[in-house]
Enzyme design. Structure first.
Site, PDB file in Angstrom:
ATOM      1  N   GLY A 151     -13.007  -7.326  10.495  1.00 40.25           N
ATOM      2  CA  GLY A 151     -12.977  -6.431   9.569  1.00 40.25           C
ATOM      3  C   GLY A 151     -13.455  -6.988   8.085  1.00 40.25           C
ATOM      4  O   GLY A 151     -13.563  -6.388   7.172  1.00 40.25           O
ATOM      5  N   ASP A 197     -10.213   2.358   2.491  1.00 43.81           N
ATOM      6  CA  ASP A 197     -10.093   1.687   3.799  1.00 43.81           C
ATOM      7  C   ASP A 197     -10.980   2.299   4.854  1.00 43.81           C
ATOM      8  O   ASP A 197     -11.728   1.714   5.410  1.00 43.81           O
ATOM      9  CB  ASP A 197      -8.662   1.049   4.085  1.00 43.81           C
ATOM     10  CG  ASP A 197      -7.932   0.193   3.367  1.00 43.81           C
ATOM     11  OD1 ASP A 197      -8.780  -0.702   2.729  1.00 43.81           O
ATOM     12  OD2 ASP A 197      -6.689   0.207   3.010  1.00 43.81           O
ATOM     13  N   ALA A 215       0.476   0.716  14.102  1.00 41.45           N
ATOM     14  CA  ALA A 215       0.927   2.063  13.390  1.00 41.45           C
ATOM     15  C   ALA A 215       1.427   1.580  12.321  1.00 41.45           C
ATOM     16  O   ALA A 215       2.170   2.547  11.583  1.00 41.45           O
ATOM     17  CB  ALA A 215       1.908   2.935  14.498  1.00 41.45           C
ATOM     18  N   LYS A 219       1.009  -1.006   0.035  1.00 41.10           N
ATOM     19  CA  LYS A 219       0.065  -0.096  -0.040  1.00 41.10           C
ATOM     20  C   LYS A 219       1.126   1.468  -0.117  1.00 41.10           C
ATOM     21  O   LYS A 219       0.396   2.259  -0.641  1.00 41.10           O
ATOM     22  CB  LYS A 219      -1.103   0.002   1.083  1.00 41.10           C
ATOM     23  CG  LYS A 219      -2.031  -1.275   0.988  1.00 41.10           C
ATOM     24  CD  LYS A 219      -3.124  -1.101   2.006  1.00 41.10           C
ATOM     25  CE  LYS A 219      -4.019  -2.306   1.885  1.00 41.10           C
ATOM     26  NZ  LYS A 219      -5.197  -2.091   3.054  1.00 41.10           N
TER      27      LYS A 219
HETATM   28  P1  ATR Z   1      -0.351  -3.617   8.373  1.00 42.45           P
HETATM   29  O1  ATR Z   1      -0.383  -3.043   6.884  1.00 42.45           O
HETATM   30  O2  ATR Z   1      -1.253  -4.785   8.590  1.00 42.45           O
HETATM   31  O3  ATR Z   1      -0.573  -2.716   9.205  1.00 42.45           O
HETATM   32  P2  ATR Z   1       2.441  -3.606   8.930  1.00 42.45           P
HETATM   33  O4  ATR Z   1       2.478  -2.270   8.288  1.00 42.45           O
HETATM   34  O5  ATR Z   1       3.517  -4.560   8.761  1.00 42.45           O
HETATM   35  O6  ATR Z   1       1.157  -4.268   8.678  1.00 42.45           O
HETATM   36  O7  ATR Z   1       2.132  -3.175  10.384  1.00 42.45           O
HETATM   37  C1  ATR Z   1       1.994  -4.282  11.445  1.00 42.45           C
HETATM   38  C2  ATR Z   1       1.597  -3.615  12.898  1.00 42.45           C
HETATM   39  O8  ATR Z   1       1.403  -4.622  13.838  1.00 42.45           O
HETATM   40  C3  ATR Z   1       2.606  -2.789  13.488  1.00 42.45           C
HETATM   41  O9  ATR Z   1       2.093  -1.631  14.086  1.00 42.45           O
HETATM   42  C4  ATR Z   1       3.390  -3.864  14.207  1.00 42.45           C
HETATM   43  O10 ATR Z   1       4.353  -3.214  15.351  1.00 42.45           O
HETATM   44  P3  ATR Z   1       5.751  -2.628  15.166  1.00 42.45           P
HETATM   45  O11 ATR Z   1       5.457  -1.426  14.393  1.00 42.45           O
HETATM   46  O12 ATR Z   1       6.330  -2.593  16.483  1.00 42.45           O
HETATM   47  O13 ATR Z   1       6.459  -3.678  14.128  1.00 42.45           O
HETATM   48  C5  ATR Z   1       2.145  -4.476  14.908  1.00 42.45           C
HETATM   49  N1  ATR Z   1       2.612  -5.752  15.594  1.00 42.45           N
HETATM   50  C6  ATR Z   1       2.839  -6.880  14.662  1.00 42.45           C
HETATM   51  N2  ATR Z   1       3.165  -7.926  15.373  1.00 42.45           N
HETATM   52  C7  ATR Z   1       3.033  -7.443  16.708  1.00 42.45           C
HETATM   53  C8  ATR Z   1       3.320  -8.074  17.878  1.00 42.45           C
HETATM   54  N3  ATR Z   1       3.499  -9.194  18.250  1.00 42.45           N
HETATM   55  N4  ATR Z   1       3.042  -7.232  19.023  1.00 42.45           N
HETATM   56  C9  ATR Z   1       2.559  -5.853  18.950  1.00 42.45           C
HETATM   57  N5  ATR Z   1       2.390  -5.486  17.682  1.00 42.45           N
HETATM   58  C10 ATR Z   1       2.740  -6.194  16.727  1.00 42.45           C
END
Ligand code: ATR
Length: 280
Positions: free
Chosen positions: A240, A102, A128, A66
């Site tokens: 979702g 979205d 985030a 994206k």
């Molecule tokens: P998406 O497009 O689904 O948002 P992404 O851009 O990779 O995918 O973002 C994943 C989000 O899930 C991030 O906020 C990530 O936190 P980090 O920025 O610290 O990586 C969060 N996330 C993924 N696994 C996690 C976990 N085990 N605990 C807490 N946050 C997690």
């Protein structure tokens, strides 16, 4: 002869978008074909260029492309610019116009399908990443009272807050401080943990019996968070899937100038969504 559409992602084979757009096509009588194209991040730009050269008229973009898609557009809608991410591409001559449906998809699902009023809600956004970026501007536009962003990596929460540009209404807090933040009226899980089969634990104190809890994923990926929300006795625990259908309807409207009815395909998909786990 219909126009040509595709959803690009990696992985993308579980995407429901081809099925949703085929249903919209049948319903409205607009002829089109819509396929799923798997492209690894390093191949995405070339795959999109091939699609355009082959007569592609529009595309949906899903994980993890994206943000990359936004960079390939000649122009961005205001909401795509604020999100820093694109989920809908519209071909205009030799160029792509980027938009993001979205956030409006989420808001429409919650307010119209579920009849909920988001205005004035104290809101907690968990995560985030790309998904959080996509929905945050629309949540602010829908009139939530304040937005607290909590992310495992705090610098990404700060970057999202800065991008949203409403310092009076948007705050960031540390993940480890969740227990002391008090209750929220609206909690949005925008982390990808559920898609990785991880169960995150959240303190009960962030929820009350009036809280609306929403996971941006659906199917298996949403099960753990929705189970937590029910155990914390949240008023609603919503996945979702409705957002997915509504964002598709908004994309369809951008491409074809008319918005399809969404209740039938939502009912059809929700009957079987437990077996599915791709966030789209
Ligand atoms: P998406 O497009 O689904 O948002 P992404 O851009 O990779 O995918 O973002 C994943 C989000 O899930 C991030 O906020 C990530 O936190 P980090 O920025 O610290 O990586 C969060 N996330 C993924 N696994 C996690 C976990 N085990 N605990 C807490 N946050 C997690």
């Amino acid at each position: 002869m219909g126009k040509h559409y595709a959803v690009f992602g990696h992985p993308v084979s579980h995407s429901l978008s081809p099925r949703i757009h085929a249903a919209f096509s049948r319903q409205t009588g607009v002829p089109l074909d819509y396929v799923a194209i798997d492209a690894a991040p390093e191949d995405f730009a070339a795959a999109l260029a091939r699609f355009a050269n082959g007569g592609g008229d529009g595309a949906n973009i899903t994980l993890p492309h994206k943000q990359a898609a936004a960079a390939l557009c000649s122009s961005l809608s205001e909401r795509a610019r604020r999100a820093g991410a694109v989920n809908t591409l519209v071909r205009a001559g030799e160029h792509w116009q980027g938009d993001n449906t979205d956030g409006i998809g989420l808001v429409r699902d919650l307010t119209e399908r579920h009849g909920l009023d988001l205005r004035g809600r104290r809101t907690l956004l968990l995560g985030a990443g790309g998904a959080a970026h996509g929905v945050a501007p629309a949540l602010l536009d829908a009139g939530i009272a304040e937005l607290t962003i909590v992310n495992r990596s705090p610098e990404k929460a700060d970057a999202l807050a800065d991008a949203l540009g409403e310092p009076g209404r948007v705050h960031t807090r540390y993940w480890n401080d969740l227990v002391s933040l008090g209750p929220y009226d609206f909690i949005v899980n925008a982390t990808s943990a559920g898609r990785d089969q991880l169960t995150l634990s959240f303190p009960r104190a962030i929820a009350t019996s009036r809280t609306l809890a929403v996971d941006l994923s659906y199917g298996e990926a949403a099960i753990a968070f929705l189970a937590w929300a029910r155990s914390a006795q949240c008023a609603q625990a919503i996945d979702g899937l409705g957002m997915l259908v509504e964002q598709a309807a908004e994309s369809f409207a951008l491409w074809h100038g008319r918005r399809p009815e969404t209740d039938r395909i939502y009912a059809e998909l929700s009957g079987q969504s437990v077996a599915l786990h791709t966030a789209d």
